[in-house]
Design a protein around this motif. Structure first.
Motif, short mmCIF file in Angstrom:
data_model
loop_
_atom_site.label_atom_id
_atom_site.label_comp_id
_atom_site.label_asym_id
_atom_site.label_seq_id
_atom_site.Cartn_x
_atom_site.Cartn_y
_atom_site.Cartn_z
N ASP A 19 0.93 -1.26 -0.22
CA ASP A 19 0.05 0.05 -0.21
C ASP A 19 0.86 1.51 0.07
O ASP A 19 0.86 2.32 -0.37
N ALA A 22 2.51 1.61 -3.65
CA ALA A 22 1.46 2.28 -4.04
C ALA A 22 1.36 3.62 -4.29
O ALA A 22 0.58 4.76 -5.21
N ASP A 23 0.75 4.24 -2.54
CA ASP A 23 0.58 5.53 -2.82
C ASP A 23 1.29 6.81 -2.99
O ASP A 23 0.94 7.27 -3.39
N TRP A 25 3.78 5.97 -5.60
CA TRP A 25 3.51 6.06 -7.00
C TRP A 25 2.08 7.25 -7.77
O TRP A 25 2.37 7.83 -8.40
N SER A 26 1.28 7.15 -6.58
CA SER A 26 0.32 7.69 -6.80
C SER A 26 -0.01 9.54 -6.28
O SER A 26 -0.21 9.99 -7.36
N SER A 27 1.41 9.87 -5.77
CA SER A 27 1.51 11.05 -5.28
C SER A 27 3.01 11.26 -5.87
O SER A 27 3.33 12.37 -5.33
N GLN A 455 5.25 7.93 -15.69
CA GLN A 455 3.82 8.52 -15.81
C GLN A 455 4.38 10.21 -16.50
O GLN A 455 3.41 10.71 -15.87
#
Length: 482
Positions: A19, A22-23, A25-27, A455
């Motif tokens: 988690d 993944a967080d 990479w999201s931010s 990204q």
């Protein structure tokens, strides 16, 4: 006192860390691409000594946010344009997780049959994906292996070239009084000189061949002249390293001409395509491999531009026996029935280290997840973004593009000169949104914008150009008028 982490504890904390990644990479795009703290700041946040007793996982998890993240240069950031990329991806990370969990030491086929055979097949898959010459496939006299980096590939190619140049005596007698020589262009990577040092040739045995000032590619006539002069002086040319996609500007050396010259002089030809080799997954970019059938060895880094986490260099040889003969050492404690049978590959004989991780797993995961179509889309997307940026630069007469840009790197500068261009780099990097580096092209200071983060989108390219254009206006307005 904390004991071994149980499977249930591993499952719980492992889910937390998945988690967390993944967080991240999201931010990641919301972070400054580089830290602003001075050197020593991270070390100052760490205790002076390890804990006397294990302190559990909660504090460690918190320290990732408090200590590690503030000290990171974010290579997956969409504004990271500084160096050739260090792509990673979900499939790659999961493949590494499985490899770490298995804990295989695949030095021999006997110590990891699956590790060895998956690696052999993955290198054949890659050879097919890039349409490499048949001589590099495991079904021929050659084959592939995963090295940790293109630097190690350069070293083992140098050792194999030395073994050939010395008629096989180099392995037992060393260099002795012989004067071996290595050749690359003035744009060749620093790892080539380092390999020569490690192999015992020394930097005085490295010949830097001049390049064409327009293409920045090695001049074949200059290579032939250098080889002829060294042979006449009693030297033993060991290896020529040609480059597909030099680090400074992504210049492409003319392999057909270089290959014919190497064949004429009996010199090992190694082709370093560390960054640009990945582009050959796209048929329209395979022109760079023209002449590769003349090479003795070739490498590229899936860990740069092919979504496979560091470390993973794909290295092939046309004659595996030439490599194995140079590197094999067989102490009694490694002897086993499978090796003695001659029916297996022992990759310990294909690289410098004895120990080997199961790196082929992450490559397998990536190739199966993306397939050829997904990898081609990834490469084509980045090439298109670089061309978009180049179009912005070419349309502004304050700027100039200083080198060809067939891949995802654009080298450019302000026509106002070195000082103005250097100031421009400082200003764009100071924004925290983008990170570029510089090089020198024909003696002139130039900025490098290397597209590669998964990204990165058109909006990032356009914003970076907008910031560069605005900064250029300020710099030129502040410049003294002639």
């Amino acid at each position: 006192m904390a004991g071994h982490m149980t499977p249930d504890e591993f499952r719980r904390h492992g889910h937390e860390l998945v988690d967390w990644v993944a967080d991240y990479w999201s931010s990641v795009g919301s972070f400054p691409v580089r830290p602003t703290d001075p050197p020593g700041a991270v070390a100052a946040r760490l205790p002076d000594r390890p804990p006397a007793e294990g302190d559990g996982f909660a504090g460690l998890r918190a320290d990732l946010d408090a200590i590690v993240l503030p000290g990171m240069t974010h290579w997956q950031h969409p504004g990271f344009f500084a160096y050739f990329p260090a792509n990673t991806s979900g499939p790659s990370v999961l493949g590494d997780l499985v490899g770490a969990g298995l804990g295989v030491q695949g030095m021999l086929w006997a110590t990891g049959p699956a590790a060895t055979e998956v690696e052999t097949v993955m290198l054949d898959w890659l050879a097919s994906l890039l349409d490499l010459p048949e001589r590099f496939r495991s079904t021929s006299a050659g084959g592939g292996v995963i090295q940790d980096s293109a630097s190690s590939a350069a070293l083992v190619a140098t050792l194999a070239g030395l073994h050939r140049a010395g008629g096989g005596t180099w392995r037992t007698d060393g260099i002795g009084g012989s004067r071996y020589t290595v050749y690359t262009s003035t744009q060749g990577h620093s790892s080539i000189e380092k390999a020569a040092r490690i192999a015992g040739i020394g930097e005085t045995g490295v010949r830097q061949i001049e390049v064409d000032p327009a293409t920045l590619a090695m001049r074949p006539a200059a290579l032939r002249a250098a080889l002829a002069a060294d042979v006449a002086a009693g030297c033993r040319p060991a290896v020529v390293v040609a480059t597909i996609g030099t680090t400074s500007t992504t210049a492409v050396d003319p392999l057909p001409e270089i290959g014919r010259i190497c064949a004429e002089f009996g010199v090992w030809l190694h082709v370093d395509a560390a960054y640009a080799g990945a582009a050959a997954v796209c048929p329209e970019l395979r022109w760079t491999h023209s002449g590769l059938e003349l090479a003795d060895s070739y490498c590229f880094d899936p860990h740069k531009w092919l979504l496979t986490g560091f470390d993973c260099d794909a290295f092939w040889v046309a004659d595996r026996e030439a490599l194995v003969s140079a590197l094999t050492v067989m102490p009694e404690y490694l002897r086993n029935v499978a090796t003695e049978s001659g029916a297996v590959i022992d990759y310990r004989d294909w690289s410098v280290p004895l120990g080997r991780r199961f790196r082929a797993l992450k490559l397998w995961f990536v190739l199966r997840w993306y397939g050829a179509a997904g990898l081609q889309a990834h490469i084509r997307g980045h090439v298109a973004l670089a061309q978009r940026f180049a179009t912005h630069v070419a349309a502004d007469d304050r700027f100039e593009i200083v080198a060809p840009h067939p891949f995802s790197l654009v080298c450019f500068r302000l026509r106002a000169g070195d000082a103005a261009s250097e100031s421009l780099l400082e200003r764009i990097n100071a924004t925290g949104r983008y990170y570029l580096t510089h090089t020198k092209v024909n003696g002139a200071y130039a900025l490098r914008l290397a597209v590669g983060a998964p990204q990165t989108t058109e909006s990032h390219i356009d914003e970076a150009w907008s910031l560069l254009s605005t900064a250029a206006s300020d710099i030129l307005a502040d410049s003294p008028k002639s």
